[in-house]
Design a protein around this motif. Sequence first.
Motif, PDB file in Angstrom:
ATOM      1  N   TYR A  54      19.667 -88.638  48.033  1.00 15.34           N
ATOM      2  CA  TYR A  54      18.703 -87.544  48.226  1.00 15.34           C
ATOM      3  C   TYR A  54      19.405 -86.347  48.848  1.00 15.34           C
ATOM      4  CZ  TYR A  54      14.741 -84.916  50.113  1.00 15.34           C
ATOM      5  OH  TYR A  54      13.851 -83.920  50.432  1.00 15.34           O
ATOM      6  N   ALA A  55      20.213 -86.624  49.887  1.00 18.49           N
ATOM      7  CA  ALA A  55      20.940 -85.538  50.543  1.00 18.49           C
ATOM      8  C   ALA A  55      21.837 -84.824  49.535  1.00 18.49           C
ATOM      9  CB  ALA A  55      21.763 -86.088  51.711  1.00 18.49           C
TER      10      ALA A  55
ATOM     11  N   GLU B 257      16.749 -78.785  56.885  1.00 17.58           N
ATOM     12  CA  GLU B 257      17.347 -79.427  55.735  1.00 17.58           C
ATOM     13  C   GLU B 257      18.734 -79.939  56.046  1.00 17.58           C
ATOM     14  OE1 GLU B 257      16.237 -76.873  52.167  1.00 17.58           O
ATOM     15  OE2 GLU B 257      17.996 -77.954  51.477  1.00 17.58           O
ATOM     16  N   ALA B 258      19.534 -79.107  56.703  1.00 23.08           N
ATOM     17  CA  ALA B 258      20.904 -79.490  57.008  1.00 23.08           C
ATOM     18  C   ALA B 258      20.915 -80.703  57.925  1.00 23.08           C
ATOM     19  CB  ALA B 258      21.648 -78.327  57.659  1.00 23.08           C
ATOM     20  N   ARG B 259      20.002 -80.687  58.905  1.00 22.36           N
ATOM     21  CA  ARG B 259      19.975 -81.813  59.830  1.00 22.36           C
ATOM     22  C   ARG B 259      19.627 -83.107  59.074  1.00 22.36           C
ATOM     23  NH1 ARG B 259      16.860 -80.378  65.120  1.00 22.36           N
ATOM     24  NH2 ARG B 259      15.817 -79.365  63.422  1.00 22.36           N
ATOM     25  N   ALA B 260      18.616 -83.009  58.231  1.00 22.10           N
ATOM     26  CA  ALA B 260      18.242 -84.186  57.438  1.00 22.10           C
ATOM     27  C   ALA B 260      19.400 -84.608  56.536  1.00 22.10           C
ATOM     28  CB  ALA B 260      17.008 -83.874  56.591  1.00 22.10           C
ATOM     29  N   GLY B 261      20.076 -83.619  55.984  1.00 26.32           N
ATOM     30  CA  GLY B 261      21.211 -83.912  55.112  1.00 26.32           C
ATOM     31  C   GLY B 261      22.270 -84.719  55.825  1.00 26.32           C
TER      32      GLY B 261
ATOM     33  N   LEU C 165      21.927 -86.442  58.565  1.00 24.59           N
ATOM     34  CA  LEU C 165      21.360 -87.727  58.976  1.00 24.59           C
ATOM     35  C   LEU C 165      21.389 -88.723  57.817  1.00 24.59           C
ATOM     36  CD1 LEU C 165      19.997 -88.542  61.685  1.00 24.59           C
ATOM     37  CD2 LEU C 165      17.808 -88.325  60.478  1.00 24.59           C
ATOM     38  N   PHE C 166      20.954 -88.269  56.643  1.00 27.00           N
ATOM     39  CA  PHE C 166      20.868 -89.162  55.488  1.00 27.00           C
ATOM     40  C   PHE C 166      22.251 -89.550  54.977  1.00 27.00           C
ATOM     41  CE2 PHE C 166      16.410 -87.594  54.047  1.00 27.00           C
ATOM     42  CZ  PHE C 166      15.870 -88.249  55.137  1.00 27.00           C
ATOM     43  N   ALA C 167      23.186 -88.628  55.142  1.00 28.60           N
ATOM     44  CA  ALA C 167      24.511 -88.897  54.573  1.00 28.60           C
ATOM     45  C   ALA C 167      25.371 -89.732  55.517  1.00 28.60           C
ATOM     46  CB  ALA C 167      25.210 -87.584  54.254  1.00 28.60           C
TER      47      ALA C 167
ATOM     48  N   LEU D 239      12.181 -87.490  55.586  1.00 25.73           N
ATOM     49  CA  LEU D 239      12.198 -88.944  55.401  1.00 25.73           C
ATOM     50  C   LEU D 239      10.979 -89.395  54.594  1.00 25.73           C
ATOM     51  CD1 LEU D 239      13.749 -91.510  56.122  1.00 25.73           C
ATOM     52  CD2 LEU D 239      12.232 -91.783  58.088  1.00 25.73           C
ATOM     53  N   GLU D 240       9.823 -88.773  54.891  1.00 27.02           N
ATOM     54  CA  GLU D 240       8.606 -89.123  54.141  1.00 27.02           C
ATOM     55  C   GLU D 240       8.739 -88.712  52.675  1.00 27.02           C
ATOM     56  OE1 GLU D 240       4.892 -88.920  57.223  1.00 27.02           O
ATOM     57  OE2 GLU D 240       5.964 -87.073  56.777  1.00 27.02           O
TER      58      GLU D 240
END
Lengths: 298, 394, 313
Positions: A117-118, C28-32, C34-36, A202-203
């Motif tokens: 997703y990222a 977005e960058a933070r989520a990016g 985190l997810f990566a 996340l959702e």
Amino acid sequence: MTAPSPALKPTAGALFKERLRLLRPDRIVGGLVAHLVLIAGALFVLLPFVWMLLTSVRKPDEVFTAGFNPIPDSFHGVENYGHALNQSPLLQFMGNGVIVCAGILVVQLLVALPAAYALAKLEFRIRPLLFVLVLLGLTVPPQVTALPLYMGLASLDLLDTYFAIMVPFFLSVFAIFLFRQFFKTFPMEIIHAARLDGFTELEILIRILVPSALPAIAAFSVFSITSHWNDLYWPLVVTTSPEHATPPLGMMIFRDQETGSNYGALMAGAAIITAPLVITFLIAQRQFVRGITMTGVK
Amino acid sequence: MAALEIDTVSKSFGGSAVLKAVSLDVRDGEFLTLVGSSGCGKSTILRVIAGLEPQDAGAVRIGGRPVDHLRPKQRNVAMVFQSYALYPHMSVKDNIAMPLIMQRLRLAERLPLVGRLSPRRAKVMAEIDGEVGAVARQLHIEQLLARKPAQLSGGQRQRVALGRAMVRRPDVFLMDEPLSNLDAKLRVHMRTELTDLHRRLGVTFVYVTHDQVEAMTMSDRVALMDEGRIVQLGTPADLYHDPLDLRVARFIGSPGVNVLPGTVTGAGVEVGGAQLPLPVAAAEGAAVQVGLRPETLSLDPPAGRPVLKIRLSATENLGAEVFLHGRADGAGDSPIIIRAPLDAFDRARAAGRLDGTVTVAVDPARAFVFDADGRRVGRRPVEAAVVRMPVPAE
Amino acid sequence: MTVLAAPSTPAPAPAAATVRRAVQSRVEARAGYLFATPALVLIVTILLAPIAVVIALAFTDYQLGAVEWAWIGLGNYERMLDDPVFWRSLANTFIYVAIVVPGSVVFALVVAILVNERKKTRTLYQIIYFLPVTTTLIAMSVVWHFVLNPQIGPIAALLRSLGLPAMDVFGDPDLVLAGLATIGIWQLVGFNMVLFLAGLTAIPRDLYDAADIDGADHPWDRFVRVTWPMLGPTTVFVVVTTTITAFRVFDTVAVITRGGPLGRSEVLLYAMYLEGFQYFDIGYAAALTVVFLVTVVALAVMQAFFLDRKVHY
């Protein structure tokens, strides 16, 4: 291939001949030849399966005299399968296979889905680098990292554990790549709308993208389970005791116990080890083929 | 060049009849269009003519000679596909040359390497090159000959497909929705270009489309199909002004024909309170459907003609003309559209005749009466031929 | 947090939009990241670091458990040049690849084309040919070993009954690679067939119709002018994946022949396994691994090149 132009009024005989040709006898002959070729190939493909099943119900002494006589003289299946199951902990090997495959798949998905997703939809600085690493990772066969991982696990005293069998496969760059390609086609508008509706990232991933990716996830699961159920190299490297042996390893152990003596039981063992995936395949044939096509043609 | 006869051709796919004893004569050099909604069988006829699909019964003759036993390549027909079906791995030149190579080189000569051993081959290839070049010049695509189809725009691909069809000088051109993959503007342009091409080549064209505008603007004659049958065959003007079936009246024309329920009376037909003095071949009291083209309803004072009262709901001003939407009082409350020239609209408004309702005059001579099954029962209009064809709206 | 400091002052619309975009891009960058992160951590620990270690180990004489070791530069590679086992393994691997790739690709292509024309029996054939792909190769290797057994196997019995000499496939130095390759082909043909079938169904019907009308209706012409060129990308893909898979042959060797007879079935991966995990000659095994890695990466690069240049249309 310039055919002489037919006369304006074909004769009755000619007409009949042409009618006959409309039935396309060439097609019927062609179809027959095609079937012959396909059946010959199918016999080659099926030969070991058939012989495995036939031998697994033969009496031990008959195995040595049967030649290519397909029909067993007497049914000795119960003894052979019983022997295979008693002699060797085949069921335990298969249980190990289930644990290992499930563990690997769960971690692979947990790691790969967010990363995909990222990579597909989020903007962050190191994204291009990460993608290059994933592409590079795609070309590296698992046997390359075996030496250092073995040494590392040895120094941590983790050899011969489920963890050791699973750990090199926790990361599937292939899964990341596959899901990234899948997510890439997902319309950005829906993600924007979800953000406006107050969804967290996340959702969005769990409630919107993952459900949409279920076909890809199923396809990857087929691919992952098949390859790790059948993998030999790495389990052979890190496993020393039968306690954690996966099915292929178990098959080797069983074979070594039975060298040269009881082929009936050996074939019964092979049938038992092979059965779960084959039966799953026969039931979910479409999903398997679709999975291979989706994961194969990138 | 040749006439084309389709003689009671039937075809079913897996039990469902797609063509039901269709007969059709296409004249030599004619531009004939098969039009209808999807699934009506129009493309199947084309495929039967081409020989791509054998018919279950009936015969196809090209230039008077039965071709049912001939393979597609022997029928000397060319086909332009909706998707163009260009060979993506071949250059434009090779695409166009393909039919000629297949015709003029023997199998052995077409083999890679081995084929070059034939002394004939170089001469034939040079001839083919010349012909391909000539066709490319006609279509203004000489500069594209070296490209691959993927490097071409939609319009250019269309021309290549035409070139591949033209180069073999076929007796009959078959076109299966050739314009439907183009954008609206290019489609209008290609319409005129195709009719122009037809005039220059003078070859029989059979053209399949679901777009009635294409059918009306390009064809000499149009065959309207529905459920595997030809409902009506005639000139575009025939189909527009003299539809023999309600399906034809509805399919042809935009905006569509108004259909109002009516009753047969002693003096003709009564619809929404208006008496249309039309001799109708139906029993008195029978229910009929009356078709009125939007432009035949006049906003000007009736001058003794029968009138309909219409409650207006919306007005669309298109500049040169105005569409008035409403419902006909007393005629089952049917929706109705009036197409009025701007000056007539302005006169009516100035005269205060557009106050939520309007009274329109009906021209009985231009009304179509259909029975309950949709078959035409009313008198045919006399002056159909002299009425100017309205330009269909895009 | 200066961005959010003054929400009460109505900023001009474009500025507000910029601010919102800035906030969004930070979220977005933070989520990016985190997810990566999990993937990144794993990429470093179980992919990049091990590769680096392998490359480094290849320059040492390290033996597992040894207390002392030294950098020996290209010593392991020099040893490789003089190592008959290495050369034999490399040669055997290439011979194996040279049999399995054409064999399984051509076989699969023929099967796919024939199966694609079937209507009722299509699924049946597809299931049969695909069956080996899903099976545990180890178990089936044991079965193949038995089927080809010169004394009690059915093939030998069949040959004998025809008056031919029975072949000891896995005992004959000249036949052993062919025997292993037969199993390789047997396992890969279904996989390749499915890929070819996917490629075949993607060819538009219109093209065959156009070919019919243009006169290319001879089966040979249809194949050469439509099917084969349209399958180009699929074929390249199938050839390369088959090559890489065949290059990694290990299971059948480990179970059936263990490199024998006379070392005629020693292959690269099996040599790697023996040096690394049986003799624990880590440095040398690492050097072998590097050779293996370079070859596989070269194949992958070739695929990318081919797919981009040669079969592009």
